[in-house]
Design an enzyme around this catalytic site. Sequence first.
Site, PDB file in Angstrom:
ATOM      1  N   GLN A 244     -12.466  -2.683  -6.107  1.00  7.37           N
ATOM      2  CA  GLN A 244     -12.287  -1.597  -7.090  1.00  7.37           C
ATOM      3  C   GLN A 244     -11.068  -1.837  -7.983  1.00  7.37           C
ATOM      4  O   GLN A 244     -11.145  -1.728  -9.206  1.00  7.37           O
ATOM      5  CB  GLN A 244     -12.145  -0.240  -6.373  1.00  7.37           C
ATOM      6  CG  GLN A 244     -12.116   0.929  -7.338  1.00  7.37           C
ATOM      7  CD  GLN A 244     -11.562   2.218  -6.736  1.00  7.37           C
ATOM      8  OE1 GLN A 244     -11.060   2.229  -5.613  1.00  7.37           O
ATOM      9  NE2 GLN A 244     -11.660   3.290  -7.479  1.00  7.37           N
TER      10      GLN A 244
ATOM     11  N   ILE B 162     -13.840 -12.979  -0.851  1.00  3.81           N
ATOM     12  CA  ILE B 162     -14.988 -13.515  -0.095  1.00  3.81           C
ATOM     13  C   ILE B 162     -16.284 -13.213  -0.856  1.00  3.81           C
ATOM     14  O   ILE B 162     -17.315 -13.788  -0.579  1.00  3.81           O
ATOM     15  CB  ILE B 162     -15.089 -12.958   1.344  1.00  3.81           C
ATOM     16  CG1 ILE B 162     -14.823 -11.447   1.368  1.00  3.81           C
ATOM     17  CG2 ILE B 162     -14.126 -13.671   2.283  1.00  3.81           C
ATOM     18  CD1 ILE B 162     -15.096 -10.799   2.719  1.00  3.81           C
TER      19      ILE B 162
ATOM     20  N   TYR C 225      -6.581   1.398   9.623  1.00  2.00           N
ATOM     21  CA  TYR C 225      -6.183   1.026   8.257  1.00  2.00           C
ATOM     22  C   TYR C 225      -4.725   1.450   8.002  1.00  2.00           C
ATOM     23  O   TYR C 225      -3.901   0.649   7.560  1.00  2.00           O
ATOM     24  CB  TYR C 225      -7.142   1.708   7.276  1.00  2.00           C
ATOM     25  CG  TYR C 225      -6.774   1.621   5.818  1.00  2.00           C
ATOM     26  CD1 TYR C 225      -6.753   0.400   5.143  1.00  2.00           C
ATOM     27  CD2 TYR C 225      -6.500   2.782   5.075  1.00  2.00           C
ATOM     28  CE1 TYR C 225      -6.450   0.338   3.783  1.00  2.00           C
ATOM     29  CE2 TYR C 225      -6.203   2.728   3.727  1.00  2.00           C
ATOM     30  CZ  TYR C 225      -6.177   1.510   3.082  1.00  2.00           C
ATOM     31  OH  TYR C 225      -5.884   1.444   1.737  1.00  2.00           O
TER      32      TYR C 225
END
Length: 314
Positions: A15, A38, A142
Amino acid sequence: MTKRERILVTGASGQIGTVLVQELRSIYGIDQVIESDIKHPGNSDGPFVGLDILNAQRLGEIVDDFEISQIYHLAAILSANGEWNPMKTWNVNLNGYLTILELAKEKRIDKIFYPSTIAVFGKTTPRSLTPQHTSMIPETIYGISKQSGELLSNYYHLRYGVDVRSLRYPGIIGYQSLPSGGTTDYAVEIFHHAIKDQAYTCFLAENTTLPMIYMPDAIRATIELMEAPSESIGVRTSYNLAGVSFSPSEIAAEIKKHIPEFTTVYEPDFRQKIAESWTESIDDRLAREQWGWQEQFDLARITEDMLFHLRGIL
Ligand code: NAD
Ligand code: AKB
């Protein structure tokens, strides 16, 4: 004469990378900015190399072959996706970053940008006007990996003089690219559905206020921080950064001013718990004082600009 920068962007197909690469290329030149991921970016207009950030040898070869002087290290797995595979998320988010810090320690890179996040905060953190230095017990893998990355940034700066700069981005809203696997993704999805279906089912509850920022503000903050004189950078963990704070019902009401038939229903899923562990608004005084940060977009301007651009795309 100033040195010619050669910039590597990891996670460039995502993004933020999609937009940041365009901006960096407009400043430094197309061939000076190397995209890596990737995933192939699709319609890239400049150099791209395939790179799994966990492949330290390949990363070192790319840095040497392209004579990289700066890295914007965006590659990561975000909050919601991270919960499906915590081990992999820790590995990508933390060990991938360590490889970059090691290259910088060996003096093979001059400057690093590390994106942190409001996910580093937790339930012990003050929810309103969250201070720069505060209690942080993140509840997602995260957030834990990103907070550890902040601490490593500070350590490599203090111990080895690595010039690493970092922002705690709020949720980012933009029309140019789609978010993937985050908890704040609803704030982009809602615009797409408002235009295509005039209806949206939101995965967060209507009153869940979170800090957000518009993409042009986020990109400008990133580049202003990276271009600031080193002596003005007083925070080497990561700077608090604020744009605007709102809830799903507030953004829906703003969209309704432009699309009166727009309706929203709320069906909170597992991401609600993640959102509730974060804070509502951010005190970013240090960013303002030390390198002149100032946002330009409030909710009304974001909504107007998103609808204008997406109507031309969708
Ligand atoms: P994104 O998920 O859209 O993009 C991340 C990119 O990283 C993807 O293109 C993905 O293919 C790549 N990637 C994943 N694993 C990889 C690996 N092993 N090797 C190489 N590439 C890999 O994320 P984004 O929204 O563009 O976020 C970029 C950075 O900004 C992330 O570090 C994220 O934590 C941070 N951030 C984003 C937001 C936001 O709202 N978008 C908010 C706070 C912080
Ligand atoms: C997410 O929701 O995971 C990201 C972020 C705030 O870090 N957008």
